[in-house]
Design an enzyme around this catalytic site. Structure first.
Site, PDB file in Angstrom:
ATOM      1  N   GLY A 152       0.743  -1.402  -0.011  1.00 32.22           N
ATOM      2  CA  GLY A 152       0.138   0.017  -0.013  1.00 32.22           C
ATOM      3  C   GLY A 152       0.780   1.477  -0.001  1.00 32.22           C
ATOM      4  O   GLY A 152       2.024   1.374   0.153  1.00 32.22           O
ATOM      5  N   CYS A 153       0.234   2.368  -0.249  1.00 31.27           N
ATOM      6  CA  CYS A 153       1.028   3.516  -0.354  1.00 31.27           C
ATOM      7  C   CYS A 153       1.736   4.232   0.852  1.00 31.27           C
ATOM      8  O   CYS A 153       2.830   4.441   1.079  1.00 31.27           O
ATOM      9  CB  CYS A 153       0.032   4.836  -1.008  1.00 31.27           C
ATOM     10  N   TYR A 154       0.817   4.048   2.169  1.00 34.19           N
ATOM     11  CA  TYR A 154       1.341   4.282   3.260  1.00 34.19           C
ATOM     12  C   TYR A 154       2.555   3.319   3.710  1.00 34.19           C
ATOM     13  O   TYR A 154       3.678   3.912   4.090  1.00 34.19           O
ATOM     14  CB  TYR A 154       0.289   4.233   4.578  1.00 34.19           C
TER      15      TYR A 154
END
EC number: 1.2.1.38
Length: 350
Positions: A152-154
């Site tokens: 995921g981006c985070y």
């Protein structure tokens, strides 16, 4: 250069569209199949106006896609919808490599997946083949993988900044507080009240406090690096009124007499040969403007005024390095190409 035929599942979403944007300038990719069930039958230019001047296949439904006609599939579908399709491709088209940008194969334990996503994992037999696609830390495994689960981006922003420190034992991994902020595109393209212009504009909103699903990835990877299977981190995301961009600020306790300077030197050493990770000079602070539209990550370590603590800041474009760009980087590795191919564009500023 010989072309690699590629399909994109979920080409009408933000991550799917950014993957198409990047792939159009990749010299080895031939975009052959684009799916989008809600827009099936439409030209891509009707769904995204910025593709008006390029020739692309029309969008089709997933059921009409011929996966035997491609060499690789990028999956940009919502969680819970990729597993069955990936399983079908594994069974019927063994030559096809899958680069999944959804959350369906990121968590190694199917029970943990069910805990966080509320769904039974329906492809447990192929889950062990999934390689976690954090490029800089799983490069060798990605190169030989058939199924790549892009982070995921985070987690990408957090893990790139903290994993080398956890591996080296320089921080107390039981005492990590992460403040994270993301542009509105991180919520996807679907219609949601909280992402309407009048709801998200001119304001800052925390969300999923204490229960954001990306916590599971962060805990999985930092726990693995530090040998703590029951690791818990404090993570709070916020929605900020801009289209793209992400910044994470991690507050850490130092271990073993280490200093903020030691943390920075460890990051400099860890990423010395990595093309997309920049450890900034001095106390230059990462800003989302430094990475917008690019596959770059900017990170720095700042001493905390509280003794024994440091602040680690990292920024990336959530749609590029946080999703489609990292997926393309992993694709390059899986097909033996130069890792930077198709990703050389510099950040867009202003």
């Amino acid at each position: 250069m010989e072309k690699i035929k590629v399909g994109v599942l979920g080409a009408s979403g933000y991550t799917g569209a950014d993957l198409v944007r990047l792939a159009l300038r990749h010299p080895a990719i031939d975009l052959t199949v684009l799916t989008a069930n809600s827009h099936a039958g439409k030209p891509m230019r009707d769904v995204f106006k910025h593709f008006s001047h390029v020739d692309l296949p029309d969008l089709i439904s997933i059921d009409d896609a011929d996966w035997s006609s491609v060499d690789a599939v990028f999956c940009g579908l919502p969680h819970g919808t990729t597993q069955a399709i990936a399983q079908q491709i594994f069974r019927n088209d063994p030559k096809v490599k899958i680069v999944d940008m959804s959350a369906d194969f990121r968590l190694r334990d199917p029970d943990v997946y069910k805990e966080w996503y509320g769904l039974d994992h329906v492809a447990t037999e192929i889950q062990p083949e999934a390689v976690y696609g954090l490029t800089e830390h799983y490069r060798d495994e990605i190169a030989g993988a058939r199924l790549i689960a892009c982070p995921g981006c985070y987690p990408t922003a957090v893990l790139l900044s903290l994993l080398p420190l956890a591996t080296a034992g320089l921080i107390d991994t039981t005492d990590i507080v992460i403040d994270a902020k993301s542009g509105v595109s991180g919520a996807g393209r679907g219609l949601k009240e909280n992402t309407l212009f009048c709801e998200a504009g001119e304001g800052l909103s925390p969300y999923a406090v204490g229960k954001h699903r990306h916590m599971a990835e962060i805990e999985q990877e930092i726990g693995k690096a530090s040998g703590r299977q029951d690791l818990r981190v404090n993570f709070t995301p916020h929605l900020i009124p801009m289209s793209r961009g992400e910044l994470t600020t991690s507050y850490v306790r130092l271990e073993g007499g280490s200093t903020a300077a030691d943390l920075k030197e460890t990051l400099l050493t860890a990423y010395a040969s990595d093309p997309f990770v920049t450890i900034l000079d001095g106390e230059t602070l990462p800003q989302t403007q430094m990475v917008r539209g690019s596959n770059y990550v900017a990170t720095n370590v700042i001493p905390d005024r509280i003794p024994g603590r440091a602040i680690v800041i990292s920024t990336l474009d959530n749609l590029v390095k946080g999703s489609a760009g990292q997926a393309l980087q992993n694709f390059n590795l899986a097909f033996g190409l130069d890792e930077t191919l198709g990703l050389e564009q510099l950040p867009l500023f202003p």
